[in-house]
Write an enzyme that holds these catalytic residues in place. Structure first.
Site, PDB file in Angstrom:
ATOM      1  N   TYR A   1      -5.882  17.951 -21.834  1.00  0.00           N
ATOM      2  CA  TYR A   1      -6.149  17.003 -20.746  1.00  0.00           C
ATOM      3  C   TYR A   1      -7.557  16.432 -20.861  1.00  0.00           C
ATOM      4  O   TYR A   1      -8.505  17.150 -21.202  1.00  0.00           O
ATOM      5  CB  TYR A   1      -5.970  17.696 -19.380  1.00  0.00           C
ATOM      6  CG  TYR A   1      -4.562  18.194 -19.203  1.00  0.00           C
ATOM      7  CD1 TYR A   1      -3.570  17.377 -18.656  1.00  0.00           C
ATOM      8  CD2 TYR A   1      -4.199  19.460 -19.652  1.00  0.00           C
ATOM      9  CE1 TYR A   1      -2.259  17.825 -18.546  1.00  0.00           C
ATOM     10  CE2 TYR A   1      -2.887  19.913 -19.549  1.00  0.00           C
ATOM     11  CZ  TYR A   1      -1.932  19.093 -18.996  1.00  0.00           C
ATOM     12  OH  TYR A   1      -0.635  19.531 -18.888  1.00  0.00           O
TER      13      TYR A   1
ATOM     14  N   TYR B   1     -20.490  15.090 -18.832  1.00  0.00           N
ATOM     15  CA  TYR B   1     -19.105  15.572 -18.745  1.00  0.00           C
ATOM     16  C   TYR B   1     -18.153  14.583 -19.442  1.00  0.00           C
ATOM     17  O   TYR B   1     -17.347  14.982 -20.297  1.00  0.00           O
ATOM     18  CB  TYR B   1     -18.722  15.755 -17.265  1.00  0.00           C
ATOM     19  CG  TYR B   1     -17.257  15.961 -17.023  1.00  0.00           C
ATOM     20  CD1 TYR B   1     -16.637  17.169 -17.361  1.00  0.00           C
ATOM     21  CD2 TYR B   1     -16.471  14.960 -16.458  1.00  0.00           C
ATOM     22  CE1 TYR B   1     -15.278  17.355 -17.137  1.00  0.00           C
ATOM     23  CE2 TYR B   1     -15.117  15.134 -16.231  1.00  0.00           C
ATOM     24  CZ  TYR B   1     -14.521  16.331 -16.577  1.00  0.00           C
ATOM     25  OH  TYR B   1     -13.170  16.515 -16.359  1.00  0.00           O
TER      26      TYR B   1
HETATM   27  N1  LIG Z   1     -10.911  18.113 -11.547  1.00  0.00           N
HETATM   28  C1  LIG Z   1     -10.836  16.800 -11.740  1.00  0.00           C
HETATM   29  O1  LIG Z   1     -11.106  15.996 -10.841  1.00  0.00           O
HETATM   30  C2  LIG Z   1     -10.420  16.258 -13.090  1.00  0.00           C
HETATM   31  C3  LIG Z   1     -10.390  14.857 -13.253  1.00  0.00           C
HETATM   32  C4  LIG Z   1     -10.003  14.352 -14.477  1.00  0.00           C
HETATM   33  C5  LIG Z   1      -9.651  15.209 -15.509  1.00  0.00           C
HETATM   34  N2  LIG Z   1      -9.711  16.553 -15.328  1.00  0.00           N
HETATM   35  C6  LIG Z   1      -9.320  17.421 -16.447  1.00  0.00           C
HETATM   36  O2  LIG Z   1      -8.105  18.097 -16.111  1.00  0.00           O
HETATM   37  C7  LIG Z   1      -8.101  19.387 -16.713  1.00  0.00           C
HETATM   38  C8  LIG Z   1      -7.835  20.455 -15.655  1.00  0.00           C
HETATM   39  O3  LIG Z   1      -8.902  20.398 -14.702  1.00  0.00           O
HETATM   40  P1  LIG Z   1      -8.945  21.348 -13.412  1.00  0.00           P
HETATM   41  O4  LIG Z   1      -9.519  20.542 -12.298  1.00  0.00           O
HETATM   42  O5  LIG Z   1      -7.635  22.030 -13.239  1.00  0.00           O
HETATM   43  O6  LIG Z   1     -10.050  22.387 -13.871  1.00  0.00           O
HETATM   44  P2  LIG Z   1     -10.602  23.649 -13.060  1.00  0.00           P
HETATM   45  O7  LIG Z   1      -9.840  23.865 -11.811  1.00  0.00           O
HETATM   46  O8  LIG Z   1     -12.082  23.504 -13.008  1.00  0.00           O
HETATM   47  O9  LIG Z   1     -10.219  24.828 -14.050  1.00  0.00           O
HETATM   48  C9  LIG Z   1     -10.805  24.919 -15.309  1.00  0.00           C
HETATM   49  C10 LIG Z   1     -10.496  26.291 -15.849  1.00  0.00           C
HETATM   50  O10 LIG Z   1     -11.208  26.426 -17.102  1.00  0.00           O
HETATM   51  C11 LIG Z   1     -11.785  27.704 -17.106  1.00  0.00           C
HETATM   52  N3  LIG Z   1     -12.929  27.788 -18.004  1.00  0.00           N
HETATM   53  C12 LIG Z   1     -14.213  27.387 -17.788  1.00  0.00           C
HETATM   54  N4  LIG Z   1     -14.994  27.738 -18.830  1.00  0.00           N
HETATM   55  C13 LIG Z   1     -14.189  28.367 -19.714  1.00  0.00           C
HETATM   56  C14 LIG Z   1     -14.405  28.974 -20.973  1.00  0.00           C
HETATM   57  N5  LIG Z   1     -15.617  29.034 -21.542  1.00  0.00           N
HETATM   58  N6  LIG Z   1     -13.358  29.528 -21.615  1.00  0.00           N
HETATM   59  C15 LIG Z   1     -12.119  29.513 -21.056  1.00  0.00           C
HETATM   60  N7  LIG Z   1     -11.850  28.967 -19.864  1.00  0.00           N
HETATM   61  C16 LIG Z   1     -12.882  28.403 -19.196  1.00  0.00           C
HETATM   62  C17 LIG Z   1     -12.218  27.936 -15.670  1.00  0.00           C
HETATM   63  O11 LIG Z   1     -12.445  29.314 -15.468  1.00  0.00           O
HETATM   64  P3  LIG Z   1     -13.512  29.734 -14.319  1.00  0.00           P
HETATM   65  O12 LIG Z   1     -12.920  29.334 -13.028  1.00  0.00           O
HETATM   66  O13 LIG Z   1     -13.651  31.203 -14.513  1.00  0.00           O
HETATM   67  O14 LIG Z   1     -14.777  28.964 -14.635  1.00  0.00           O
HETATM   68  C18 LIG Z   1     -10.993  27.404 -14.920  1.00  0.00           C
HETATM   69  O15 LIG Z   1      -9.992  28.375 -14.761  1.00  0.00           O
HETATM   70  C19 LIG Z   1      -9.431  19.531 -17.438  1.00  0.00           C
HETATM   71  O16 LIG Z   1      -9.268  19.165 -18.784  1.00  0.00           O
HETATM   72  C20 LIG Z   1     -10.326  18.517 -16.747  1.00  0.00           C
HETATM   73  O17 LIG Z   1     -11.369  18.067 -17.584  1.00  0.00           O
HETATM   74  C21 LIG Z   1     -10.071  17.106 -14.127  1.00  0.00           C
END
Ligand SMILES: NC(=O)c1ccc[n+]([C@@H]2O[C@H](COP(=O)([O-])OP(=O)(O)OC[C@H]3O[C@@H](n4cnc5c(N)ncnc54)[C@H](OP(=O)(O)O)[C@@H]3O)[C@@H](O)[C@H]2O)c1
Length: 292
Positions: free
Chosen positions: A98, A124
């Site tokens: 993603y 980011y």
């Molecule tokens: N959130 C948004 O608004 C948004 C917008 C556009 C795109 N995206 C993309 O969509 C995807 C999913 O996002 P999300 O919002 O579901 O993310 P999220 O809720 O922040 O979850 C990210 C996960 O990655 C884990 N993580 C962080 N550092 C890590 C490491 N070193 N090794 C392994 N795991 C690690 C985190 O663990 P911890 O909780 O322990 O840190 C968390 O479980 C990502 O690719 C993001 O870039 C998100």
């Protein structure tokens, strides 16, 4: 089919675990059991689980903090996806990854298509663009879904924060000059599962030329101010709110370390046409997400 889901407790990863259950054996893993900033940790997990599909829902997602922790953000968001692509290629596995609307600078004035040139304006966004490039450089079978303004109802995000602020403050100030496509993590997970089912059940459908980047977000666009007002309207426990006024602010009113794109909404027609899919409007999904 064995599906390794990395980032399984994140907003998206948690939903993926559930949406993928009818498709095969789901192997969930998250930090610290796997550390995407550590090549050996990635390799060990892929080697011991030997998956047919690797789904990477993990990322460094702290947009402001990334300005200070740029090395770590690049390691998790750019280097790691490249390693995952190599691992997937060596197993002939499919990689689903993603990315973000923040690869764009937001100046286009309308929704972005996949053919538009990225130009990130924060660390980011740049690190996530790096991840896209690492994966496409390696090749193999992969799908990169660029999504936008992701939210869930169980982990900290804009939707949960607005609901929380409305219970603590009488006046809220929300920026009106950032436009995006709010995306419910559950719908994104369900759509990912549907795309995977289509690919795995129809050899006619899937060919290498379908590998690539697709925009996948809630249909339509809205600014944060209007989005916040809609969240408050749909709040299932409205009686708990003490907020009396929501004021429209400008991004410049808040001193955030990372700049945000003005309009990073995504046009998802390529995904819909290719995968014969329908992605609901951001409003309809928000109604479903907030209904009790
Ligand atoms: N959130 C948004 O608004 C948004 C917008 C556009 C795109 N995206 C993309 O969509 C995807 C999913 O996002 P999300 O919002 O579901 O993310 P999220 O809720 O922040 O979850 C990210 C996960 O990655 C884990 N993580 C962080 N550092 C890590 C490491 N070193 N090794 C392994 N795991 C690690 C985190 O663990 P911890 O909780 O322990 O840190 C968390 O479980 C990502 O690719 C993001 O870039 C998100």
């Amino acid at each position: 089919m064995k599906i390794l889901v990395i980032g399984s407790t994140g907003q998206l990863g948690w939903e993926l675990q559930r949406s993928l259950l009818p498709l095969g054996k789901v192997i969930p893993v998250d930090f610290p059991d796997i550390d995407l900033s550590d090549r050996t940790s990635i390799h060990q997990w892929v080697k011991t689980t030997n998956p047919d599909v690797i789904i990477n829902a993990a990322a460094y997602t702290a947009v402001d903090q990334a300005e200070k922790e740029s090395d770590l953000a690049w390691s998790i968001n750019s280097t790691a996806p490249g390693i995952l692509a190599q691992e997937a290629l060596s197993l002939q596995a499919l990689l689903i990854h993603y990315s973000t609307d923040y690869v764009f600078d937001g100046s286009k004035g309308e929704s972005y298509q996949e053919s538009d040139s990225p130009n990130p304006i924060n660390v980011y966004g740049a690190s996530k663009l790096g991840g896209e490039r690492e994966i496409s450089k390696i090749g193999g079978e992969y799908l990169i879904f660029r999504t936008s303004w992701l939210y869930s109802t169980r982990r900290d995000c804009f939707v949960t924060k607005v609901l929380e602020w409305a219970r603590k403050h009488e006046v809220l100030r929300i920026v009106g000059d950032q436009i995006g496509s709010p995306t419910w993590s559950r719908t994104l997970a369900d759509t990912t599962a549907q795309a995977l089912l289509l690919m795995k059940s129809s050899t006619q459908f899937w060919s290498d030329d379908k590998s690539g980047i697709y925009h996948l977000a809630g249909n339509g666009s809205v600014n944060r101010f209007e989005w916040a007002k809609t969240i408050l309207d749909l709040d299932p426990s409205k009686e708990e709110q003490i907020v009396a006024e929501v004021q429209e602010a400008q991004s410049g009113d808040f001193d955030t370390p990372a700049k945000r794109p003005e309009n990073s909404s995504l046009d998802c027609s390529l995904f819909q046409d290719t995968f014969h899919s329908f992605y609901a409007s951001w409003e309809d999904t928000l109604v479903a997400a907030l209904s009790k």
